[in-house]
Design an enzyme around this catalytic site. Sequence first.
Site, mmCIF file in Angstrom:
data_model
loop_
_atom_site.group_PDB
_atom_site.id
_atom_site.type_symbol
_atom_site.label_atom_id
_atom_site.label_comp_id
_atom_site.label_asym_id
_atom_site.label_seq_id
_atom_site.Cartn_x
_atom_site.Cartn_y
_atom_site.Cartn_z
ATOM 1 N N GLU A 1 75.437 -9.855 -16.887
ATOM 2 C CA GLU A 1 76.408 -8.742 -16.884
ATOM 3 C C GLU A 1 76.145 -7.718 -15.780
ATOM 4 O O GLU A 1 77.052 -7.049 -15.309
ATOM 5 C CB GLU A 1 76.447 -8.055 -18.261
ATOM 6 C CG GLU A 1 75.227 -7.235 -18.663
ATOM 7 C CD GLU A 1 74.107 -8.049 -19.330
ATOM 8 O OE1 GLU A 1 74.029 -9.279 -19.074
ATOM 9 O OE2 GLU A 1 73.319 -7.452 -20.084
ATOM 10 N N CYS B 1 69.571 -13.091 -22.823
ATOM 11 C CA CYS B 1 68.196 -12.621 -23.001
ATOM 12 C C CYS B 1 67.711 -12.854 -24.439
ATOM 13 O O CYS B 1 67.439 -13.991 -24.791
ATOM 14 C CB CYS B 1 68.081 -11.176 -22.561
ATOM 15 S SG CYS B 1 66.413 -10.801 -21.991
ATOM 16 N N HIS C 1 70.149 -11.351 -17.324
ATOM 17 C CA HIS C 1 71.329 -10.569 -17.733
ATOM 18 C C HIS C 1 72.445 -10.722 -16.698
ATOM 19 O O HIS C 1 72.499 -9.953 -15.742
ATOM 20 C CB HIS C 1 70.968 -9.082 -17.827
ATOM 21 C CG HIS C 1 70.096 -8.747 -18.981
ATOM 22 N ND1 HIS C 1 70.606 -8.363 -20.197
ATOM 23 C CD2 HIS C 1 68.752 -8.726 -19.111
ATOM 24 C CE1 HIS C 1 69.605 -8.125 -21.036
ATOM 25 N NE2 HIS C 1 68.466 -8.334 -20.403
#
Length: 534
Positions: free
Chosen positions: A509, A380, A507
């Site tokens: 994750e 990001c 993102h």
Amino acid sequence: MTKYIFVTGGVLSSLGKGIASASIGTLLKSRGFKVSMLKFDPYINVDPGTMNPYQHGEVFVTRDGAETDLDLGHYERFVGVDLSRHNNVTAGQIYSSVIEKERRGEYLGKTIQVIPHITGEIQQRIREVAKKDRAEIVIVEIGGTVGDIESLPFLEAIRQFRLKEGKENTLFVHLTLLPYIPSAGELKTKPTQHSVGRLREIGIQPDFILCRTQISLTREARSKISLFCNVEQQNVIQAIDVDNIYEVPLRFEKEGLTDKILKQLNLTSKKKDLKKWEMWVEKVNKAKNKVKIAVVGKYVQMKDAYKSIIEAFTHAGVANETKVCPEWIEAEEIEEGREKILASFHGILVPGGFGSRGIEGKIRAIKFARENKLPFLGICLGMQCSTIEFARNVVKLKGANSTEFDPETPHPVIDLLPEQKGVEKKGGTMRLGEYECRIIEENSFSKRAYRKMVVYERHRHRYELNNKYREILKKAGLRIAGIYPEKDLVEIIEVKDHPWFVATQFHPEFNSKPQSPHPLFRDFIRAAKEKKGG
Ligand code: GLN
């Protein structure tokens, strides 16, 4: 008929109520039940999206674009479900929907009160989760600590809930701390007694007490807690400190917690399937080879701000039989000439963030990774800084920047989309949630990682790579590996002639799970491992 488990916390915060709730979810799922999770947050913010990471830690983004509490990340990872906005409800949401209804005239003639209107709204949200997620068991975690003024309406609501749903359909679990006093050589039960006392004053008698403790629970402490808290001795459960959070469900299982919960809820196991989890946990504990990753960010004093990244590292580590050791580096400390401290790492990650503090340090770290061929993952803001770095140092666009940090920059390589320019409201107005990303370069790190051309990833940002600069960046060698086709926005950039350099506008994750690590994290760690070996 849905069954409900309520998890409250006593004594102090940060005892791991989220992990405890998620672990109960893992265990019940392993017995074949369809489990859903709900987190109540007693603060007045509508969602944590506007809070500083120092206040709140990470903001976890669901597929449907809700900005939620980081415990939802634990729930998704432990229970293997994808949650959405109805799985995290704040006091702010409860109050605003009651007030809206009042304005619409839904309670005409009545005085609106905490009991029954606020408590009624809370109960409705619990039932909604059961219905929407078609859950057999809903685990409801009440944020905060018993005794806080803010959590009172929530506790009152769940007290009434048991009255309505019946004892065999509801269960109260209370997590407390047993401090160990070395000079007395004793585990102290008094704080637990007080905390359960507060609960009982409100009319809630816990069925189980989970005791967070540094050392094994003594028989004496167990019987004392049982007696003073009015809980059967066998339902006083040890929750001993562990290094690896994924071990918690296994510890609870050893204490017989799953069977005891099922018995009380009048349920019988449909299967028993913890083996895979157990084997995976063993792999986490066994990994000896270590890779060192520098995480260059701005909230490094507050590890909770990067919760999902830390967990994605663990998952990716297992996939590579490696232990990932992140080291936290304050971006502001990477002043001119200080980049060399990064040379001892096997990879660099620049995470998301907001605002201009630390930006130049991040850009220097990225330049170092690019030039010194250190494996790099940018997320990001990390992707936006990578674009700025490339524009300044490779394309030689002097003063290139994001308009977030320099509205007057001569080269706004990162800018707002026209539709974001008029947005004044801060809450929930970013590009949020899951969007398609199409991989457009067959020969790319991303294609090799994902092994497919269309993927879906979660977003939380306002700014984008400015398409006016796309060609000139490409010409200079930047690889545009993924785009969002509907609006033709850049989603992934890569640097060629590099062992592994990927930066994403989304993102990754948030999509990593223990047994299915995120492909980009997995390959990033593989590259770091190769770097170490080579
Ligand atoms: N501040 C940047 C934006 O709003 C990046 C956000 C992030 O890293 N999550 O676009």
